[in-house]
Scaffold this motif. Structure first.
Motif, mmCIF file in Angstrom:
data_model
loop_
_atom_site.group_PDB
_atom_site.id
_atom_site.type_symbol
_atom_site.label_atom_id
_atom_site.label_comp_id
_atom_site.label_asym_id
_atom_site.label_seq_id
_atom_site.Cartn_x
_atom_site.Cartn_y
_atom_site.Cartn_z
ATOM 1 N N LEU A 25 71.030 -39.782 -1.851
ATOM 2 C CA LEU A 25 70.699 -39.266 -3.170
ATOM 3 C C LEU A 25 71.793 -39.761 -4.099
ATOM 4 C CD1 LEU A 25 69.536 -37.430 -5.425
ATOM 5 C CD2 LEU A 25 70.819 -35.533 -4.395
ATOM 6 N N HIS A 26 71.421 -40.616 -5.036
ATOM 7 C CA HIS A 26 72.376 -41.156 -5.991
ATOM 8 C C HIS A 26 72.061 -40.647 -7.387
ATOM 9 C CE1 HIS A 26 73.091 -44.890 -3.218
ATOM 10 N NE2 HIS A 26 73.766 -43.831 -2.816
ATOM 11 N N GLU A 27 73.084 -40.270 -8.126
ATOM 12 C CA GLU A 27 72.935 -39.888 -9.523
ATOM 13 C C GLU A 27 73.525 -40.989 -10.395
ATOM 14 O OE1 GLU A 27 73.097 -35.130 -9.702
ATOM 15 O OE2 GLU A 27 74.868 -36.039 -8.765
ATOM 16 N N HIS A 28 72.857 -41.273 -11.513
ATOM 17 C CA HIS A 28 73.229 -42.405 -12.352
ATOM 18 C C HIS A 28 73.550 -41.942 -13.771
ATOM 19 C CE1 HIS A 28 71.669 -45.015 -9.146
ATOM 20 N NE2 HIS A 28 70.658 -44.174 -9.086
ATOM 21 N N ASP A 29 74.536 -42.604 -14.382
ATOM 22 C CA ASP A 29 74.956 -42.227 -15.734
ATOM 23 C C ASP A 29 74.273 -43.078 -16.802
ATOM 24 O OD1 ASP A 29 76.204 -44.659 -15.385
ATOM 25 O OD2 ASP A 29 78.193 -43.974 -15.991
ATOM 26 N N LEU A 78 73.796 -41.000 -27.086
ATOM 27 C CA LEU A 78 73.816 -42.144 -26.173
ATOM 28 C C LEU A 78 73.949 -43.452 -26.944
ATOM 29 C CD1 LEU A 78 71.035 -41.177 -23.590
ATOM 30 C CD2 LEU A 78 73.510 -40.903 -23.371
ATOM 31 N N GLU A 79 74.593 -44.421 -26.305
ATOM 32 C CA GLU A 79 74.789 -45.741 -26.899
ATOM 33 C C GLU A 79 74.088 -46.794 -26.052
ATOM 34 O OE1 GLU A 79 79.017 -46.099 -26.846
ATOM 35 O OE2 GLU A 79 79.305 -44.945 -28.696
ATOM 36 N N ARG A 80 73.463 -47.755 -26.708
ATOM 37 C CA ARG A 80 72.775 -48.831 -25.998
ATOM 38 C C ARG A 80 73.770 -49.910 -25.597
ATOM 39 N NH1 ARG A 80 69.266 -53.462 -26.499
ATOM 40 N NH2 ARG A 80 67.321 -53.124 -25.317
ATOM 41 N N HIS A 81 73.667 -50.365 -24.351
ATOM 42 C CA HIS A 81 74.572 -51.390 -23.843
ATOM 43 C C HIS A 81 73.839 -52.721 -23.678
ATOM 44 C CE1 HIS A 81 78.192 -48.918 -22.448
ATOM 45 N NE2 HIS A 81 77.400 -48.073 -23.087
ATOM 46 N N TYR A 108 71.092 -47.035 -21.714
ATOM 47 C CA TYR A 108 71.811 -46.144 -22.618
ATOM 48 C C TYR A 108 72.807 -45.301 -21.826
ATOM 49 C CZ TYR A 108 68.281 -47.403 -26.073
ATOM 50 O OH TYR A 108 67.477 -48.095 -26.942
ATOM 51 N N ARG A 109 74.025 -45.156 -22.395
ATOM 52 C CA ARG A 109 75.089 -44.396 -21.749
ATOM 53 C C ARG A 109 75.817 -43.548 -22.783
ATOM 54 N NH1 ARG A 109 74.767 -49.370 -19.341
ATOM 55 N NH2 ARG A 109 74.850 -49.456 -17.060
ATOM 56 N N PHE A 110 76.505 -42.524 -22.291
ATOM 57 C CA PHE A 110 77.351 -41.736 -23.177
ATOM 58 C C PHE A 110 78.580 -42.555 -23.580
ATOM 59 C CE2 PHE A 110 75.205 -38.045 -21.127
ATOM 60 C CZ PHE A 110 74.787 -37.403 -22.290
#
Length: 280
Positions: A233-237, A247-250, A255-257
C-alpha cells in the motif's frame, strides 16, 4: 449533501456519465489526437508499480473511454479488456481502439456493471486486474467489489488499484489543511454540480450524482478478506488535478503542495496478488 443511498443511484450516475462521454472525447483534457499520435497517459508511479505487462492479459474495470486500457495494450499486453457501465463510453473506447489498429483480439470492450463483471467479460481470469482512477467512489459496496475483482485474478496474477486518497474529501477545498468532513462517513454524497472535470463550463442536463467515500483501511481489508495477498500500500503526494487551491502544477503535469507546507497523501495505490498453487 450526505444522505442514505437513493434507490436510483445507478441510473442517475449512468445518465451523468453517458451525457459526458462526447464532452470528454472532444475535450482538451483527454487530448485524444495526441493520444492517437502516441502520447502515453499512464502515470509514472503506475508504470513502476505494475511493471512489464508484455504478453500478459489485463482486465480494466470501470474503464470509461479506454485510454488507460489501450495504453497497457501499447505497452505490450497480449490482450486487454475494458469494462464500463456506460454504453457510449464503451462505444468510444471501441472506436479509439479501431483507430489505433487494435482489433478485439487485442483490445475488447464490454458494457456491464462492475459487480456483474464475472459473467460479462470474455475470460474467467486475468494476469492483471487493473482499476482506477476515480472509480471506487461510484460504488456503494466495497466488500462486494473486492470479491468480484478478486474472482477475476488468475493464480499467480494480481490486482492493481490506483485511486485518489479519500482523506482529500475530508479537507477544505482552498488549502487542503483543515478537516471539514467526516473521513469515516458511510452515507452517500448526492451532488447536482453541472459540467465535468474535463470541461467545467460544458452545458449539461444530467447533473445528479451519487458517490461514496471509502477509507483506505476498508479497501485493504476487503481485498484481504477476498483472498488476495496485499503486496503493498503506497501513498503518494501527487494529484492529477488541482484538488486544492494550494496545489502547484509541476513539469510532469502532476499537482503537489508547495515545499514549505506539510503534506497529506493525495493518491494511493495497492497491489494485491493471488498466489500460484505452488506458492500456497
Amino acid at each position: 449533501m450526505y444522505s442514505p443511498t437513493p434507490d436510483d443511484w445507478q441510473d442517475a450516475n449512468r445518465a451523468r456519465w453517458d451525457e459526458r462521454v462526447p464532452i470528454h472525447v472532444a475535450s482538451d483534457f483527454y487530448e485524444l489526437d495526441a493520444f492517437r499520435a502516441g502520447k502515453d497517459v499512464l502515470r509514472a508511479f503506475e508504470l513502476a508499480e505494475v511493471g512489464d505487462v508484455t504478453g500478459k492479459t489485463l482486465l480494466h474495470l470501470q474503464c470509461h473511454i479506454g485510454v488507460d486500457t489501450l495504453s497497457w495494450a501499447r505497452r505490450g499486453a497480449a490482450q486487454v479488456v475494458g469494462l464500463d457501465f456506460s454504453e457510449p463510453a464503451v462505444e468510444a473506447a471501441r472506436d479509439l481502439a479501431a483507430t489505433l489498429g487494435l482489433g478485439p483480439d487485442r483490445a475488447a470492450f464490454v458494457t456491464a456493471d462492475v459487480y456483474d463483471a464475472p459473467t460479462a467479460v470474455p475470460d474467467p481470469a486475468y494476469d492483471i486486474v487493473y482499476t482506477g482512477i476515480g472509480a471506487l467512489n461510484w460504488l456503494p459496496d466495497i466488500p462486494r467489489w473486492a470479491e468480484t475483482a478478486a474472482s477475476l485474478v488468475a493464480p499467480g496474477g494480481f490486482l492493481y488499484l490506483a485511486e485518489f486518497h479519500p482523506l482529500t474529501d475530508s479537507m477544505d477545498d482552498a488549502t487542503g489543511s483543515v478537516v471539514t468532513d467526516d473521513y469515516f462517513s458511510s452515507e452517500a454524497w448526492v451532488d447536482e454540480t453541472p459540467g465535468t472535470y474535463a470541461d467545467s463550463d460544458a452545458p449539461t442536463v444530467h447533473n445528479r450524482s451519487v458517490e461514496w467515500q471509502h477509507p483506505v483501511g476498508e479497501v485493504v481489508t476487503a481485498l484481504a478478506a477476498a483472498g488476495l495477498r496485499i503486496e503493498f500500500l503506497h501513498e503518494h503526494d501527487v494529484s492529477l488535478f488541482p484538488r486544492f487551491g494550494a496545489l502547484e502544477r509541476h513539469a510532469d503535469g502532476c499537482y503537489r503542495f508547495p515545499a514549505d507546507r506539510p503534506r497529506i497523501p493525495l493518491m494511493y495505490s495497492i497491489k494485491a496478488s493471488r498466489p500460484a498453487p505452488h506458492e500456497r
